[in-house]
Design a protein around this motif. Structure first.
Motif, PDB file in Angstrom:
ATOM      1  N   ALA A  58       0.842  -1.218   0.000  1.00  0.00           N
ATOM      2  CA  ALA A  58       0.000   0.000   0.000  1.00  0.00           C
ATOM      3  C   ALA A  58       0.857   1.239   0.000  1.00  0.00           C
ATOM      4  O   ALA A  58       0.586   2.217  -0.716  1.00  0.00           O
ATOM      5  CB  ALA A  58      -0.939  -0.032   1.211  1.00  0.00           C
ATOM      6  N   SER A  59       1.930   1.212   0.791  1.00  0.00           N
ATOM      7  CA  SER A  59       2.820   2.382   0.857  1.00  0.00           C
ATOM      8  C   SER A  59       3.549   2.561  -0.452  1.00  0.00           C
ATOM      9  O   SER A  59       3.765   3.689  -0.924  1.00  0.00           O
ATOM     10  CB  SER A  59       3.814   2.206   2.004  1.00  0.00           C
ATOM     11  N   GLU A  60       3.982   1.439  -1.071  1.00  0.00           N
ATOM     12  CA  GLU A  60       4.654   1.553  -2.363  1.00  0.00           C
ATOM     13  C   GLU A  60       3.699   2.128  -3.414  1.00  0.00           C
ATOM     14  O   GLU A  60       4.108   2.942  -4.256  1.00  0.00           O
ATOM     15  CB  GLU A  60       5.167   0.178  -2.801  1.00  0.00           C
ATOM     16  N   TYR A  61       2.426   1.673  -3.420  1.00  0.00           N
ATOM     17  CA  TYR A  61       1.464   2.168  -4.385  1.00  0.00           C
ATOM     18  C   TYR A  61       1.237   3.654  -4.191  1.00  0.00           C
ATOM     19  O   TYR A  61       1.196   4.426  -5.158  1.00  0.00           O
ATOM     20  CB  TYR A  61       0.129   1.404  -4.256  1.00  0.00           C
ATOM     21  N   ALA A  62       1.098   4.138  -2.940  1.00  0.00           N
ATOM     22  CA  ALA A  62       0.908   5.567  -2.686  1.00  0.00           C
ATOM     23  C   ALA A  62       2.126   6.345  -3.112  1.00  0.00           C
ATOM     24  O   ALA A  62       2.027   7.444  -3.656  1.00  0.00           O
ATOM     25  CB  ALA A  62       0.634   5.788  -1.203  1.00  0.00           C
ATOM     26  N   LEU A  63       3.303   5.773  -2.865  1.00  0.00           N
ATOM     27  CA  LEU A  63       4.537   6.458  -3.267  1.00  0.00           C
ATOM     28  C   LEU A  63       4.621   6.555  -4.779  1.00  0.00           C
ATOM     29  O   LEU A  63       5.060   7.565  -5.334  1.00  0.00           O
ATOM     30  CB  LEU A  63       5.749   5.704  -2.706  1.00  0.00           C
ATOM     31  N   GLY A  91       5.561   7.222 -12.311  1.00  0.00           N
ATOM     32  CA  GLY A  91       5.923   6.971 -10.908  1.00  0.00           C
ATOM     33  C   GLY A  91       6.902   5.829 -10.767  1.00  0.00           C
ATOM     34  O   GLY A  91       7.841   5.881  -9.971  1.00  0.00           O
ATOM     35  N   LEU A  92       6.686   4.759 -11.556  1.00  0.00           N
ATOM     36  CA  LEU A  92       7.625   3.640 -11.497  1.00  0.00           C
ATOM     37  C   LEU A  92       9.023   4.056 -11.938  1.00  0.00           C
ATOM     38  O   LEU A  92      10.040   3.623 -11.382  1.00  0.00           O
ATOM     39  CB  LEU A  92       7.107   2.485 -12.357  1.00  0.00           C
ATOM     40  N   LEU A  93       9.038   4.902 -12.988  1.00  0.00           N
ATOM     41  CA  LEU A  93      10.341   5.355 -13.477  1.00  0.00           C
ATOM     42  C   LEU A  93      11.073   6.172 -12.417  1.00  0.00           C
ATOM     43  O   LEU A  93      12.279   5.989 -12.175  1.00  0.00           O
ATOM     44  CB  LEU A  93      10.152   6.163 -14.757  1.00  0.00           C
ATOM     45  N   ASN A  94      10.337   7.072 -11.800  1.00  0.00           N
ATOM     46  CA  ASN A  94      10.984   7.897 -10.754  1.00  0.00           C
ATOM     47  C   ASN A  94      11.411   7.061  -9.551  1.00  0.00           C
ATOM     48  O   ASN A  94      12.458   7.294  -8.938  1.00  0.00           O
ATOM     49  CB  ASN A  94      10.030   9.000 -10.311  1.00  0.00           C
ATOM     50  N   ARG A  95      10.558   6.066  -9.199  1.00  0.00           N
ATOM     51  CA  ARG A  95      10.929   5.197  -8.077  1.00  0.00           C
ATOM     52  C   ARG A  95      12.167   4.382  -8.385  1.00  0.00           C
ATOM     53  O   ARG A  95      13.058   4.182  -7.549  1.00  0.00           O
ATOM     54  CB  ARG A  95       9.762   4.267  -7.759  1.00  0.00           C
TER      55      ARG A  95
END
Length: 214
Positions: free
Chosen positions: A14-19, A50-54
């Motif tokens: 959940a935290s990863e998805y929000a991030l 978001g995935l790219l930035n993460r």
């Protein structure tokens, strides 16, 4: 849509998805600053951004972490030094470095010199006393011969002179023979000579002055 999960991440899904959504929104706002409308971007595009930035964030974190061992692990641990044993015996080099005492008996030599000086001084004094006694004996023999001759010319005995001078006959005989061992101190010898000569009518003070006292 299934939430992607990175193997190296320690956050819950959940935290990863929000991030990820937040990172996509941030990228979208950045693109809006470049005059791109946010409303035109679908959700899949936001997720992709978001995935790219993460992914970039994870790469930066991995690059910033040191790859080798830590400083405490890299530093070899040294064994504690064993306590040095202190002994009361000095080292041989320390013993050899000590100044050696003088072996010359200076004290005994000094005492020997003093004894020699004392012996020489006493010997000189005794010799001087002996020489002076010899001079006194010779002078007394000369004066005694004069007094004896004057007494005999007057046909006087030693007892007669004793009656005049109250000098004991053995003392008068010692004066005439020049026997110093039977006479007192030189001061009294001179006084006896003066009194003996005066009793015979001679110059007692003049004859007595010929006898040396010192």
């Amino acid at each position: 849509m299934k939430t992607p999960h990175f193997s190296g991440s320690k956050l819950p899904p959940a935290s990863e998805y929000a991030l990820i959504i937040g990172a996509g929104a941030t990228a979208a706002m950045s693109m809006a600053a470049q005059q791109v409308a946010v409303a035109t971007l679908p959700v899949t595009t936001l997720v992709a951004l978001g995935l790219l930035n993460r992914y970039r964030l994870d790469q930066r974190l991995q690059d910033s972490e040191p790859g080798g061992p830590t400083l405490e692990e890299a530093t070899p641990k040294q064994a504690p030094a064993a306590p040095q044993r202190v002994t009361a015996q000095p080292r041989p080099d320390a013993i050899s470095a000590r100044p050696q005492a003088a072996t010359t008996p200076t004290t005994s030599a000094r005492f020997s010199d003093q004894r020699a000086y004392i012996h020489d001084t006493l010997a000189k004094k005794l010799q001087a006393k002996t020489d002076f006694a010899a001079v006194q004996r010779a002078s007394l023999q000369k004066l005694g011969a004069v007094l004896q001759q004057a007494r005999q010319e007057q046909t006087l005995s030693l007892e007669d002179v004793y009656q005049r001078t109250f000098i004991q006959p053995y003392t008068l005989r010692a004066i005439e023979t020049g026997n110093l061992q039977q006479l007192p101190e030189p001061f009294y010898i001179r006084a006896f000579i003066q009194k003996y000569a005066s009793a015979l009518g001679l110059e007692g003070a003049t004859l007595a002055a010929d006898f040396p006292m010192s």
